[in-house]
Design a protein around this motif. Structure first.
Motif, PDB file in Angstrom:
ATOM      1  N   PHE A   1       6.183  35.306  46.313  1.00 50.07           N
ATOM      2  CA  PHE A   1       6.542  34.455  47.409  1.00 50.07           C
ATOM      3  C   PHE A   1       7.681  35.215  48.150  1.00 50.07           C
ATOM      4  O   PHE A   1       8.229  35.730  47.856  1.00 50.07           O
ATOM      5  CB  PHE A   1       7.070  33.116  46.943  1.00 50.07           C
ATOM      6  N   GLY A   2       7.492  35.198  49.337  1.00 51.30           N
ATOM      7  CA  GLY A   2       8.128  35.802  50.287  1.00 51.30           C
ATOM      8  C   GLY A   2       7.872  37.189  50.698  1.00 51.30           C
ATOM      9  O   GLY A   2       8.407  37.839  51.613  1.00 51.30           O
TER      10      GLY A   2
ATOM     11  N   ILE B   1       2.848  25.266  44.663  1.00 54.10           N
ATOM     12  CA  ILE B   1       4.198  25.686  45.090  1.00 54.10           C
ATOM     13  C   ILE B   1       5.100  24.435  45.102  1.00 54.10           C
ATOM     14  O   ILE B   1       4.643  23.260  45.421  1.00 54.10           O
ATOM     15  CB  ILE B   1       4.148  26.401  46.328  1.00 54.10           C
ATOM     16  N   ARG B   2       6.374  24.541  44.514  1.00 53.70           N
ATOM     17  CA  ARG B   2       7.283  23.491  44.507  1.00 53.70           C
ATOM     18  C   ARG B   2       8.560  24.183  45.054  1.00 53.70           C
ATOM     19  O   ARG B   2       9.146  25.039  44.787  1.00 53.70           O
ATOM     20  CB  ARG B   2       7.588  22.968  43.138  1.00 53.70           C
TER      21      ARG B   2
ATOM     22  N   VAL C   1      10.333  27.337  43.694  1.00 55.69           N
ATOM     23  CA  VAL C   1      10.483  27.406  42.161  1.00 55.69           C
ATOM     24  C   VAL C   1       9.567  28.529  41.546  1.00 55.69           C
ATOM     25  O   VAL C   1       8.306  28.271  41.813  1.00 55.69           O
ATOM     26  CB  VAL C   1      10.333  26.021  41.671  1.00 55.69           C
ATOM     27  N   THR C   2      10.079  29.449  40.929  1.00 51.88           N
ATOM     28  CA  THR C   2       9.435  30.417  40.006  1.00 51.88           C
ATOM     29  C   THR C   2       9.586  30.581  38.851  1.00 51.88           C
ATOM     30  O   THR C   2       8.914  31.401  38.128  1.00 51.88           O
ATOM     31  CB  THR C   2       9.733  31.855  40.814  1.00 51.88           C
ATOM     32  N   ASP C   3      10.570  29.634  38.310  1.00 47.00           N
ATOM     33  CA  ASP C   3      11.046  29.595  36.754  1.00 47.00           C
ATOM     34  C   ASP C   3       9.782  29.528  35.998  1.00 47.00           C
ATOM     35  O   ASP C   3       9.350  28.328  36.153  1.00 47.00           O
ATOM     36  CB  ASP C   3      11.888  28.722  36.724  1.00 47.00           C
TER      37      ASP C   3
ATOM     38  N   TYR D   1      15.062  40.776  44.490  1.00 46.98           N
ATOM     39  CA  TYR D   1      13.762  40.192  44.097  1.00 46.98           C
ATOM     40  C   TYR D   1      13.241  38.850  45.051  1.00 46.98           C
ATOM     41  O   TYR D   1      12.088  38.763  45.407  1.00 46.98           O
ATOM     42  CB  TYR D   1      13.341  39.748  42.780  1.00 46.98           C
ATOM     43  N   GLU D   2      14.121  37.952  45.356  1.00 49.69           N
ATOM     44  CA  GLU D   2      13.785  36.777  45.978  1.00 49.69           C
ATOM     45  C   GLU D   2      13.820  37.111  47.500  1.00 49.69           C
ATOM     46  O   GLU D   2      12.993  36.373  48.077  1.00 49.69           O
ATOM     47  CB  GLU D   2      15.157  35.945  45.787  1.00 49.69           C
ATOM     48  N   THR D   3      14.274  38.274  48.091  1.00 48.48           N
ATOM     49  CA  THR D   3      13.994  38.561  49.362  1.00 48.48           C
ATOM     50  C   THR D   3      13.225  39.746  49.686  1.00 48.48           C
ATOM     51  O   THR D   3      13.017  40.310  50.752  1.00 48.48           O
ATOM     52  CB  THR D   3      15.587  38.842  49.972  1.00 48.48           C
TER      53      THR D   3
END
Length: 283
Positions: free
Chosen positions: A22-23, A48-49, A58-60, A124-126
């Motif tokens: 995601f992203g 997707i949440r 949320v990717t956990d 990782y998130e960005t």
């Protein structure tokens, strides 16, 4: 890949980021080619949440799987190897430790080895198309690749940018939205899906190709190949090892879920329908 009468080396770069990356993700030499490597970008999808703080999704605990278009790209790389046009397929993925699951899937499909570019935490998130493209370009040079095959886009962000940016960074020709591709010596014929129908182009290698839906039908990994994939090598590198800065230039202000759809109503006549539309201000 090294190539004499045949290509010795094909690399497939798989790029997965979290649940569907995601992203962004989770998307290389000379007139006489001595190497041919195919790189394939991978991504995945889930329901997707949105996080409570609205900073992302949320990717956990999310199981990584391959983006459908990237799966097609891997299949095409393997088909080239089966035709003895290339000799090695290398699958590459960007992300945390969990993305090795996706690399193993590519290895079970028939890729020869994997490269895991470890990106975690805030980076990782960005992680976005620009950062992934820089990684792919650096790996293409290091692996002495002739051909990079990517999925045309991720099915989460639909950016459709990684292949094009990678080609620009490497200054290579590109064949996007490929529904058919044919390797002809040091040239590549690509049939592209465009708004008006189909467009056929011929480009020189090295090149970047992005796979469209009708390029092929990916195979299912067999149990014996799944077991063999566990023994195949996955190298681990970091972006810094490649001289790549993965800091994002973008800031996500907020992520919102789409509004819930209102329940519909049944009407008996056309007049009732027109009346309801007028009440809603639609006519």
């Amino acid at each position: 890949m090294h190539r004499s009468s045949e290509v010795k080396h094909v690399a497939s770069y798989l790029n997965t980021r979290g649940c569907e990356c995601f992203g962004q993700p989770c998307e290389s030499h000379c007139p006489v080619l001595t190497d041919r490597t195919i790189h394939v970008q991978l991504k995945t999808f889930i329901k997707i949440r949105v996080k409570p703080d609205r900073t992302g999704v949320v990717t956990d605990g999310v199981k990584h799987s391959m983006n459908p278009f990237c799966e097609i790209a891997v299949e095409e790389a393997i088909k080239l190897k089966e035709k003895k046009l290339v000799k090695e397929v290398v699958a590459v993925s960007c992300g945390p430790q969990q993305v090795q699951e996706t690399i193993r899937t590519a290895l079970a499909m028939g890729a020869d080895r994997g490269i895991h570019v470890e990106v975690s935490g805030k980076d990782y998130e960005t992680l976005g198309p620009l950062q992934v493209s820089k990684i792919f370009a650096a790996l293409a040079k290091k692996e002495q690749a002739d051909l990079i095959i990517l999925g045309k886009q991720a099915i989460d962000d639909d950016c459709n940018q990684t292949g094009q940016i990678t080609a620009a960074l490497l200054d290579w020709p590109q064949g996007t939205f490929a529904s058919e591709m044919t390797l002809e010596a040091d040239k590549l014929k690509v049939v592209r899906e465009v708004d008006g129908g189909l467009e056929t182009i011929k480009i020189n290698l090295p090149a970047v190709v992005t796979a469209d839906l009708r390029l092929n039908t990916p195979r299912y990994a067999t149990l014996p190949n799944i077991m063999k994939a566990k023994k195949k090598k996955i190298a681990n590198v970091k972006p810094a090892d490649l001289g790549v800065d993965v800091c994002s230039r973008l800031e996500v202000l907020k992520v919102d879920e789409p509004p819930q759809r209102q329940a519909g109503v049944k009407v008996e006549t056309v007049d009732d329908l027109v009346g309801k539309l007028k009440e809603a201000g639609r006519v």
